[in-house]
Design a protein around this motif. Structure first.
Motif, PDB file in Angstrom:
ATOM      1  N   ALA A   8      25.696  24.442  44.974  1.00  0.00           N
ATOM      2  CA  ALA A   8      26.227  23.623  46.069  1.00  0.00           C
ATOM      3  C   ALA A   8      27.380  22.747  45.594  1.00  0.00           C
ATOM      4  N   ARG A   9      27.318  22.264  44.361  1.00  0.00           N
ATOM      5  CA  ARG A   9      28.375  21.378  43.868  1.00  0.00           C
ATOM      6  C   ARG A   9      29.714  22.104  43.709  1.00  0.00           C
ATOM      7  N   ASP A  10      29.693  23.442  43.664  1.00  0.00           N
ATOM      8  CA  ASP A  10      30.934  24.217  43.565  1.00  0.00           C
ATOM      9  C   ASP A  10      31.735  24.187  44.863  1.00  0.00           C
ATOM     10  N   SER A  11      31.121  23.689  45.924  1.00  0.00           N
ATOM     11  CA  SER A  11      31.810  23.656  47.215  1.00  0.00           C
ATOM     12  C   SER A  11      32.996  22.699  47.200  1.00  0.00           C
ATOM     13  N   ALA A  12      32.968  21.675  46.342  1.00  0.00           N
ATOM     14  CA  ALA A  12      34.092  20.739  46.281  1.00  0.00           C
ATOM     15  C   ALA A  12      35.367  21.476  45.854  1.00  0.00           C
ATOM     16  N   ALA A  13      35.252  22.337  44.850  1.00  0.00           N
ATOM     17  CA  ALA A  13      36.417  23.109  44.401  1.00  0.00           C
ATOM     18  C   ALA A  13      36.855  24.092  45.485  1.00  0.00           C
ATOM     19  N   ALA A  14      35.899  24.668  46.200  1.00  0.00           N
ATOM     20  CA  ALA A  14      36.226  25.619  47.257  1.00  0.00           C
ATOM     21  C   ALA A  14      36.974  24.925  48.399  1.00  0.00           C
ATOM     22  N   VAL A  15      36.503  23.767  48.809  1.00  0.00           N
ATOM     23  CA  VAL A  15      37.167  23.029  49.887  1.00  0.00           C
ATOM     24  C   VAL A  15      38.550  22.577  49.421  1.00  0.00           C
ATOM     25  N   ALA A  16      38.670  22.180  48.150  1.00  0.00           N
ATOM     26  CA  ALA A  16      39.984  21.795  47.618  1.00  0.00           C
ATOM     27  C   ALA A  16      40.950  22.978  47.673  1.00  0.00           C
ATOM     28  N   ALA A  17      40.453  24.181  47.398  1.00  0.00           N
ATOM     29  CA  ALA A  17      41.299  25.381  47.466  1.00  0.00           C
ATOM     30  C   ALA A  17      41.741  25.648  48.902  1.00  0.00           C
ATOM     31  N   VAL A  18      40.852  25.423  49.851  1.00  0.00           N
ATOM     32  CA  VAL A  18      41.194  25.614  51.265  1.00  0.00           C
ATOM     33  C   VAL A  18      42.270  24.617  51.684  1.00  0.00           C
ATOM     34  N   ILE A  19      42.098  23.357  51.289  1.00  0.00           N
ATOM     35  CA  ILE A  19      43.079  22.330  51.645  1.00  0.00           C
ATOM     36  C   ILE A  19      44.432  22.633  50.996  1.00  0.00           C
ATOM     37  N   SER A  20      44.401  23.071  49.759  1.00  0.00           N
ATOM     38  CA  SER A  20      45.640  23.425  49.062  1.00  0.00           C
ATOM     39  C   SER A  20      46.344  24.591  49.753  1.00  0.00           C
ATOM     40  N   ALA A  21      45.568  25.615  50.146  1.00  0.00           N
ATOM     41  CA  ALA A  21      46.147  26.768  50.843  1.00  0.00           C
ATOM     42  C   ALA A  21      46.739  26.358  52.183  1.00  0.00           C
ATOM     43  N   MET A  22      46.097  25.407  52.854  1.00  0.00           N
ATOM     44  CA  MET A  22      46.613  24.927  54.131  1.00  0.00           C
ATOM     45  C   MET A  22      47.898  24.122  53.896  1.00  0.00           C
ATOM     46  N   ALA A  23      47.909  23.307  52.849  1.00  0.00           N
ATOM     47  CA  ALA A  23      49.076  22.469  52.563  1.00  0.00           C
ATOM     48  C   ALA A  23      50.309  23.311  52.198  1.00  0.00           C
ATOM     49  N   THR A  24      50.081  24.436  51.556  1.00  0.00           N
ATOM     50  CA  THR A  24      51.211  25.301  51.171  1.00  0.00           C
ATOM     51  C   THR A  24      51.602  26.279  52.279  1.00  0.00           C
ATOM     52  N   THR A  55      46.545  28.492  58.269  1.00  0.00           N
ATOM     53  CA  THR A  55      46.790  27.562  59.369  1.00  0.00           C
ATOM     54  C   THR A  55      45.645  26.559  59.395  1.00  0.00           C
ATOM     55  N   THR A  56      45.807  25.493  60.158  1.00  0.00           N
ATOM     56  CA  THR A  56      44.736  24.498  60.236  1.00  0.00           C
ATOM     57  C   THR A  56      43.467  25.106  60.832  1.00  0.00           C
ATOM     58  N   SER A  57      43.615  25.980  61.816  1.00  0.00           N
ATOM     59  CA  SER A  57      42.419  26.591  62.420  1.00  0.00           C
ATOM     60  C   SER A  57      41.745  27.558  61.444  1.00  0.00           C
ATOM     61  N   GLU A  58      42.544  28.309  60.670  1.00  0.00           N
ATOM     62  CA  GLU A  58      41.951  29.198  59.659  1.00  0.00           C
ATOM     63  C   GLU A  58      41.232  28.384  58.591  1.00  0.00           C
ATOM     64  N   ALA A  59      41.850  27.280  58.159  1.00  0.00           N
ATOM     65  CA  ALA A  59      41.221  26.415  57.161  1.00  0.00           C
ATOM     66  C   ALA A  59      39.913  25.849  57.696  1.00  0.00           C
ATOM     67  N   ALA A  60      39.893  25.453  58.963  1.00  0.00           N
ATOM     68  CA  ALA A  60      38.672  24.912  59.558  1.00  0.00           C
ATOM     69  C   ALA A  60      37.570  25.970  59.595  1.00  0.00           C
ATOM     70  N   GLU A  61      37.924  27.199  59.942  1.00  0.00           N
ATOM     71  CA  GLU A  61      36.937  28.283  59.979  1.00  0.00           C
ATOM     72  C   GLU A  61      36.376  28.574  58.589  1.00  0.00           C
ATOM     73  N   VAL A  62      37.242  28.609  57.572  1.00  0.00           N
ATOM     74  CA  VAL A  62      36.782  28.857  56.207  1.00  0.00           C
ATOM     75  C   VAL A  62      35.898  27.701  55.749  1.00  0.00           C
ATOM     76  N   ALA A  63      36.281  26.461  56.094  1.00  0.00           N
ATOM     77  CA  ALA A  63      35.474  25.299  55.716  1.00  0.00           C
ATOM     78  C   ALA A  63      34.086  25.366  56.360  1.00  0.00           C
ATOM     79  N   LYS A  64      34.008  25.850  57.594  1.00  0.00           N
ATOM     80  CA  LYS A  64      32.702  26.025  58.247  1.00  0.00           C
ATOM     81  C   LYS A  64      31.852  27.034  57.481  1.00  0.00           C
ATOM     82  N   LEU A  65      32.476  28.126  57.052  1.00  0.00           N
ATOM     83  CA  LEU A  65      31.744  29.139  56.281  1.00  0.00           C
ATOM     84  C   LEU A  65      31.243  28.562  54.960  1.00  0.00           C
ATOM     85  N   ILE A  66      32.080  27.757  54.315  1.00  0.00           N
ATOM     86  CA  ILE A  66      31.664  27.115  53.064  1.00  0.00           C
ATOM     87  C   ILE A  66      30.471  26.206  53.333  1.00  0.00           C
TER      88      ILE A  66
END
Length: 154
Positions: free
Chosen positions: A79-95, A99-110
Motif C-alpha cells: 500500500a505504501r507504494d501508492s505514493a510513488a504511483a500517484v506521484a507518477a500520475v501527477i507528473s504525467a499530468m503535469a507534462t 489529461t486531468t480526467s485520465e489522471a483522475a481515472e488512474v488515481a481511482k484505480l490506484i
C-alpha cells in the motif's frame, strides 16, 4: 390484481440483450452505406457545415475517451507504494502525457488497488492471530477421560 414483490409483471417480456426492431432495421439499411455517409459528413464538415462538424467532433471525442492510457507506473506491491504511483500520475499530468480526467481515472484505480491490498493484508493478519495460541487465555478443562490420566500422573 396486485403485483407480488420480486415477481415480474410480465415474465414473458423482452429477453435481455434483444434490440429494438427499429434500431436493427436502421442498422441493416445503413450497413453497406456507412463508409460513404461518413466520408460525406467529413466533406461537409470541411466545407464549414456546423452540424456536420458537430457530428464529426462528437465521434472523435467519443473515440478519444476510449483510448488506452500509456505511461510508466511504478510497481505497487504494498500500500505504501501508492505514493510513488500517484506521484507518477501527477507528473504525467503535469507534462501533458495525461489529461486531468485520465489522471483522475488512474488515481481511482490506484485507490481501489490500495484498498484491496489493505483488506487482503488485514485478512491475512487476522487469520494468523486466530490460528495462534492465546497465552492470556485461561487453561481449558481436560476432556472427559483425561481426568484419570491427570490423577495417575500426580
Amino acid at each position: 390484481m396486485q403485483f407480488q414483490k420480486g415477481q415480474s409483471g410480465n415474465p414473458a417480456g423482452r429477453p435481455r440483450g434483444s434490440r429494438n426492431k427499429t434500431t436493427v432495421l436502421m442498422q441493416n439499411l445503413l450497413e453497406g452505406e456507412a463508409e460513404e455517409i461518413a466520408r460525406k459528413a467529413i466533406e461537409m464538415a470541411k466545407a464549414g457545415d456546423m452540424a456536420a462538424i458537430r457530428v464529426c467532433m462528437d465521434r472523435l471525442a467519443s473515440i478519444r475517451r476510449k483510448d488506452p492510457v500509456a505511461f510508466e507506473l511504478p510497481p505497487m506491491d504494498k500500500a505504501r507504494d501508492s505514493a510513488a504511483a500517484v506521484a507518477a500520475v501527477i507528473s504525467a499530468m503535469a507534462t501533458g502525457d495525461l489529461t486531468t480526467s485520465e489522471a483522475a481515472e488512474v488515481a481511482k484505480l490506484i485507490d481501489v488497488y490500495v484498498r484491496t491490498l489493505t483488506a487482503t493484508d488485514f485478512e491475512e493478519r487476522l487469520e494468523k492471530l486466530e490460528r495462534a495460541p492465546n497465552p492470556s487465555a485461561p487453561p481449558t478443562a481436560p476432556a472427559h477421560g483425561d481426568d484419570a490420566f491427570a490423577e495417575a500422573a500426580a
